[in-house]
Design an enzyme around this catalytic site. Structure first.
Site, PDB file in Angstrom:
ATOM      1  CB  ALA A  97      -0.877  -0.005   1.249  1.00  0.00           C
ATOM      2  CD  GLU A 139      -2.369  -7.815   2.742  1.00  0.00           C
ATOM      3  OE1 GLU A 139      -3.080  -8.116   3.710  1.00  0.00           O
ATOM      4  OE2 GLU A 139      -2.038  -6.642   2.456  1.00  0.00           O
ATOM      5  CD  GLU A 159       1.392  -5.687   5.550  1.00  0.00           C
ATOM      6  OE1 GLU A 159       0.777  -5.767   4.473  1.00  0.00           O
ATOM      7  OE2 GLU A 159       2.226  -6.531   5.910  1.00  0.00           O
TER       8      GLU A 159
HETATM    9  C1  LIG Z   1      -2.977  -3.163   3.314  1.00  0.00           C
HETATM   10  C2  LIG Z   1      -1.583  -3.583   3.489  1.00  0.00           C
HETATM   11  O1  LIG Z   1      -1.630  -4.750   4.211  1.00  0.00           O
HETATM   12  C3  LIG Z   1      -0.720  -2.648   4.243  1.00  0.00           C
HETATM   13  C4  LIG Z   1      -1.392  -1.525   4.838  1.00  0.00           C
HETATM   14  C5  LIG Z   1       0.534  -2.322   3.501  1.00  0.00           C
HETATM   15  O2  LIG Z   1       0.774  -2.747   2.423  1.00  0.00           O
HETATM   16  S1  LIG Z   1       1.618  -1.288   4.321  1.00  0.00           S
HETATM   17  C6  LIG Z   1       3.045  -1.221   3.275  1.00  0.00           C
HETATM   18  C7  LIG Z   1       3.835  -2.472   3.393  1.00  0.00           C
HETATM   19  N1  LIG Z   1       5.036  -2.355   2.594  1.00  0.00           N
HETATM   20  C8  LIG Z   1       6.215  -2.146   3.158  1.00  0.00           C
HETATM   21  O3  LIG Z   1       6.357  -2.051   4.340  1.00  0.00           O
HETATM   22  C9  LIG Z   1       7.416  -1.998   2.236  1.00  0.00           C
HETATM   23  C10 LIG Z   1       8.077  -0.668   2.488  1.00  0.00           C
HETATM   24  N2  LIG Z   1       9.182  -0.437   1.565  1.00  0.00           N
HETATM   25  C11 LIG Z   1      10.359  -1.075   1.728  1.00  0.00           C
HETATM   26  O4  LIG Z   1      10.579  -1.898   2.589  1.00  0.00           O
HETATM   27  C12 LIG Z   1      11.454  -0.689   0.789  1.00  0.00           C
HETATM   28  O5  LIG Z   1      11.213   0.582   0.319  1.00  0.00           O
HETATM   29  C13 LIG Z   1      11.595  -1.638  -0.408  1.00  0.00           C
HETATM   30  C14 LIG Z   1      10.332  -1.829  -1.094  1.00  0.00           C
HETATM   31  C15 LIG Z   1      12.162  -2.951   0.107  1.00  0.00           C
HETATM   32  C16 LIG Z   1      12.635  -0.995  -1.401  1.00  0.00           C
HETATM   33  O6  LIG Z   1      13.793  -0.707  -0.701  1.00  0.00           O
HETATM   34  P1  LIG Z   1      14.950   0.200  -1.407  1.00  0.00           P
HETATM   35  O7  LIG Z   1      16.051   0.273  -0.418  1.00  0.00           O
HETATM   36  O8  LIG Z   1      15.202  -0.336  -2.738  1.00  0.00           O
HETATM   37  O9  LIG Z   1      14.325   1.644  -1.621  1.00  0.00           O
HETATM   38  P2  LIG Z   1      13.800   2.669  -0.529  1.00  0.00           P
HETATM   39  O10 LIG Z   1      14.742   3.793  -0.411  1.00  0.00           O
HETATM   40  O11 LIG Z   1      13.424   1.963   0.695  1.00  0.00           O
HETATM   41  O12 LIG Z   1      12.470   3.189  -1.238  1.00  0.00           O
HETATM   42  C17 LIG Z   1      12.539   3.953  -2.415  1.00  0.00           C
HETATM   43  C18 LIG Z   1      11.501   5.041  -2.332  1.00  0.00           C
HETATM   44  O13 LIG Z   1      10.198   4.434  -2.322  1.00  0.00           O
HETATM   45  C19 LIG Z   1       9.444   4.863  -1.214  1.00  0.00           C
HETATM   46  N3  LIG Z   1       8.594   3.743  -0.787  1.00  0.00           N
HETATM   47  C20 LIG Z   1       8.960   2.471  -0.597  1.00  0.00           C
HETATM   48  N4  LIG Z   1       7.902   1.709  -0.230  1.00  0.00           N
HETATM   49  C21 LIG Z   1       6.835   2.532  -0.196  1.00  0.00           C
HETATM   50  C22 LIG Z   1       5.439   2.348   0.090  1.00  0.00           C
HETATM   51  N5  LIG Z   1       4.926   1.157   0.413  1.00  0.00           N
HETATM   52  N6  LIG Z   1       4.641   3.433   0.028  1.00  0.00           N
HETATM   53  C23 LIG Z   1       5.139   4.644  -0.317  1.00  0.00           C
HETATM   54  N7  LIG Z   1       6.460   4.904  -0.607  1.00  0.00           N
HETATM   55  C24 LIG Z   1       7.272   3.846  -0.556  1.00  0.00           C
HETATM   56  C25 LIG Z   1      10.514   5.227  -0.178  1.00  0.00           C
HETATM   57  O14 LIG Z   1      10.022   6.141   0.756  1.00  0.00           O
HETATM   58  C26 LIG Z   1      11.593   5.852  -1.054  1.00  0.00           C
HETATM   59  O15 LIG Z   1      11.177   7.147  -1.336  1.00  0.00           O
HETATM   60  P3  LIG Z   1      12.179   8.293  -1.336  1.00  0.00           P
HETATM   61  O16 LIG Z   1      12.826   8.334  -0.020  1.00  0.00           O
HETATM   62  O17 LIG Z   1      13.168   8.004  -2.438  1.00  0.00           O
HETATM   63  O18 LIG Z   1      11.352   9.546  -1.602  1.00  0.00           O
END
Ligand SMILES: C[C@H](O)[C@H](C)C(=O)SCCNC(=O)CCNC(=O)[C@H](O)C(C)(C)COP(=O)([O-])OP(=O)([O-])OC[C@H]1O[C@@H](n2cnc3c(N)ncnc32)[C@H](O)[C@@H]1OP(=O)([O-])[O-]
Length: 754
Positions: A97, A139, A159
């Protein structure tokens, strides 16, 4: 359209898309969104391919969700299309998300019905997983009928690390697919599984070393027209085993023990439990209820703030305008480490593991041999843990400092003595080739004073690692008034290359981390003088979420470390008695730590400190009756009357003194923003991540509240400068406490340091 019903599957249960109202909301939300971020194409004549497009990680923003709904409808309506593939642009399936949308009004089609639409489809839908499938991304894939992953892909439901739980069916579908124990472990830890492990667990159906999209298209063709009854995970019964109750009990105990007050892990267990005790639709309702409780929690807010803060610190800037995007780092291929004590060894390992050639220098032959052995052992253990190749061959050992003549960057890591460090910087300045960056691992000495020992002060910066240096993620990169932007950029880039989170900070006594630690420790000592015990203070801090309280940390790092610094600052006056014993420069001072050190109580290393240990080097802290007696005798000697101090006061005095110094640091321009301080404290000083960091916490408590408490305590203790509210917190509180991301606007630009 009436309620959509799809007849039985291998287990004969029905699945339902709930009702017209939901369908209507589903479509209405879709209309007015900006640009659709899912691309539709048809390949091989019969396969509809939906490509998510939301760089950099194809997060499921409103526009992406809209795109998926529209393109799914299109694929299902086109008669030529026999099967569908969902994939992500730029070799990344989906990062979940869109976290940036969490603080905004949610728009666009909700995730759950979107995934139901895919699962209910009569045409097989195959997820082509490259790069990452995380959170809502996994998901989404679990809603598909098949999953093909590239061998380098990572899959998970992280999450919980954002203070949430998988809220789009993950807690209900994953246990049905891979069983409760494996699902519980992945969901409560939030860790990423490799593609190989995902295959072994049964999360994915196939792993390929080639393009997962091509493999998925071929696979989709092969399953076209086949029955999907057995491929809709939500219809699966949740696998049962006689010890399920025990499994949940154990999981709940484990998360309660390791969570240290974080609520999401516990709630994750409750949500997965619903997958066993409730039918799917009811389980989904339970998941939604629990998700909503977390979504609005302060902890979720703190963890999501921290997610972006840890990424924001790489976009550094200094008061004079040097910035990450205008200062180019210089490449470093060969580095050197001077001094192979505990820190020097860890830094050497970290450099070698980052793929650099390293010259490791220790002038004493005996110490060099010991260090060589220690480093080899650390390299082997770490390589085993990471499944990475050994890096022994990267390191050249030498007793002569001359050996560093041709390196690109030197890190001095000898023990904390200014005179010794100055000598080494003078030597290095004469030995090293022109342009070599000279860095010091000092934890608080004046960078500029060291720079003045060299011919090129612009090439000098601090690289402050945290013990153990090959494990701890934090690196404080310290720029002095004469450090060049290029030197700072190079050190920041080095940190990233070593797998560290680098934070750029200005040069001052103790930099950021240790400078804030001083008033925090001071308050802890004062609380002992006034009647508390180390156990009581530590319990309060551990209940707040710290892994270890201030006195256990002091015993771990060694009381003599702080004693040496206080001696260097002229604060230690052995044998002093009467009022002056507790005053330094007009301010209140507690000699408690000095008195313990004078008795050789340095903490774990001597088996005695604020606690007692079963032997020198022991790790288990036990209350020490001797120390309680010593405190009573100390109070009597100084005419202090012990009083009962409540937990709130202990917490406020320790944390607010630390936070107040944080505001002073922002005002002085030593840290560019609150994120820098919060990342330093979470990664370097054990501040609980679910509290966001000291500055975020101050905002959560309320700046006016923190200010009011500081004013109260400063009134009670006027000779404690650390409690005198900093003008910046006054200014912010007076400006109706703006949100943390706007604090920088209120920070007066201090005189340039760089
Ligand atoms: C319903 C549902 O159940 C629920 C509620 C959800 O789904 S909750 C969401 C669950 N998802 C997560 O927890 C994954 C979170 N992301 C990561 O773990 C990592 O990003 C990555 C995927 C392993 C990539 O790592 P990276 O090292 O290659 O790059 P980065 O520097 O980290 O990220 C590169 C750029 O992308 C942005 N970014 C990464 N994931 C994002 C996300 N999910 N949403 C928005 N921005 C995101 C991050 O801020 C950065 O931006 P900027 O700083 O450049 O402006």
């Amino acid at each position: 359209m009436g309620a959509a019903v799809h007849s039985g599957n291998r287990r004969g249960t029905k699945i339902v898309v709930k009702d017209d109202a939901e369908e209507k909301k589903f479509n209405n939300n879709t209309k007015d969104l900006l640009d659709i971020m899912a691309f539709y194409s048809r390949v091989s004549g019969s396969v509809g391919v939906i490509t998510l497009q939301n760089p950099p990680v194809n997060a499921l923003s409103a526009a992406v969700r809209q795109g998926i709904v529209d393109t799914m409808h299109r694929a299902l309506s086109e008669p030529e299309v026999k099967s569908v593939v969902i994939c992500g642009q730029n070799g990344k399936f989906c990062g979940g998300a869109d976290i940036r949308e969490f603080r905004a009004n949610m728009r666009g089609p909700p995730l759950v019905p979107m995934i139901h639409l895919i699962e209910a489809a009569e045409k097989p839908v195959v997820a082509a997983i490259e790069g990452v499938a995380l959170g809502g991304g996994l998901e989404l894939a679990l809603g598909c009928h098949y999953r093909i992953a590239h061998s380098k892909a990572r899959l998970g439901l992280p999450e919980v690390t954002l203070g949430l739980l998988p809220g789009a069916g993950g807690t209900q579908r994953l246990p049905r697919l891979i069983g409760v124990p494996a699902a519980l472990e992945l969901i409560t830890t939030g860790r990423h599984a490799t593609a190989a492990e995902a295959l072994q667990l049964g999360i994915v159906d196939e792993v390929t070393d080639h393009s997962a999209v091509d493999a998925a298209v071929k696979f989709a063709q092969s399953v076209a027209g086949k029955s999907l009854d057995a491929r809709r995970i939500s219809t699966y019964p949740c696998p049962r085993s006689p010890d399920l109750a025990e499994i949940f009990e154990k999981a709940m105990q484990e998360v309660r023990r390791s969570a240290r007050g974080a609520i999401a892990p516990v709630t994750c267990v409750q949500a997965v439990h619903a997958s066993v005790t409730l039918p799917y639709a009811k389980g989904m309702e339970r998941e939604r209820e629990l998700f909503s409780t977390l979504f609005t929690s302060g902890q979720a807010h703190a963890l999501q703030y921290y997610f972006f803060a840890q990424r924001a610190v790489s976009r550094w800037s200094t008061p004079s305008g040097a910035r990450w995007d205008t200062s180019k780092p210089r490449p470093v291929h060969k580095a050197a480490v001077i001094g192979l004590g505990t820190m020097g060894r860890g830094i050497t390992v970290s450099l070698a593991q980052a793929g650099l050639s390293v010259v490791a220098v220790e002038t004493q032959e005996k110490q060099l041999l010991e260090a060589k052995q220690a480093v080899s052992g650390m390299l082997e253990r770490s390589a085993k843990r990471r499944g990475a190749p050994l890096a022994h061959d990267k390191i050249k050992y030498s007793c002569s400092i001359q050996a560093v003549a041709d390196v690109d960057l030197v890190i001095e890591a000898v023990f904390e003595d200014m005179a010794l460090k100055k000598t080494i910087f003078q030597q290095l300045s004469g030995i090293c080739k022109p342009g070599t960056f000279l860095c010091t691992n000092t934890s608080g000495l004046d960078i500029d004073e060291l720079a003045s020992q060299t011919q090129s002060p612009e090439l000098v910066v601090g690289m402050h690692f945290f013990a153990p240096a090959h494990v701890m993620k934090l690196l404080e990169v310290v720029y002095g008034p004469r450090s060049s932007p290029e030197a700072l950029a190079t050190a920041m880039e080095m940190g990233k290359k070593m797998g560290k989170v680098s934070v750029a900070v200005g040069n001052c006594r103790g930099f950021v981390g240790n400078r804030m630690l001083k008033p925090y420790l001071e308050q802890a000592f004062f609380l002992l003088e006034e009647g508390a015990t180390p156990e009581q203070v530590d319990q309060v801090l551990e209940e707040f979420g710290f892994a270890m309280g201030v006195f256990k940390v002091s015993d771990l790092s060694g009381l003599d470390v702080g004693w040496k610094v206080r001696k260097a600052d002229g604060l230690v006056v052995p044998g002093s008695t009467g009022k002056s014993a507790r005053i330094r420069g007009g301010s209140r001072y507690s000699p408690l730590g000095d008195l313990l050190c004078e008795q050789g109580r340095f903490g774990q290393k001597t088996g005695r400190g604020w606690y007692q240990y079963d032997k020198p080097g022991g790790r288990v802290a036990k209350p020490d009756p001797w120390l309680h007696g010593f405190l009573e005798e100390y109070r009597a000697r100084h005419g202090l009357v012990a009083r009962r101090i409540d937990h709130q006061e202990m917490l406020e005095r320790c944390l607010y003194a630390l936070i107040n110094e944080g505001f002073q640091i922002l005002q002085d321009g030593i840290a560019a923003g609150p994120e820098d301080i919060d990342v330093i404290y979470v990664l370097g000083y054990g501040w609980p991540r679910h509290r966001g960091g000291p500055m975020f916490y101050a905002g959560l408590v309320g700046l006016d509240k923190v200010l009011e408490r500081l004013e109260h305590y400063h009134q009670v203790y006027p000779n404690v400068s650390g409690l005198k509210p900093c003008s910046l917190i006054r200014k912010l509180a007076a400006s109706s406490s703006p949100p943390i991301h706007r604090w920088r606007e209120f920070i007066q630009k201090p005189r340039s340091q760089l």
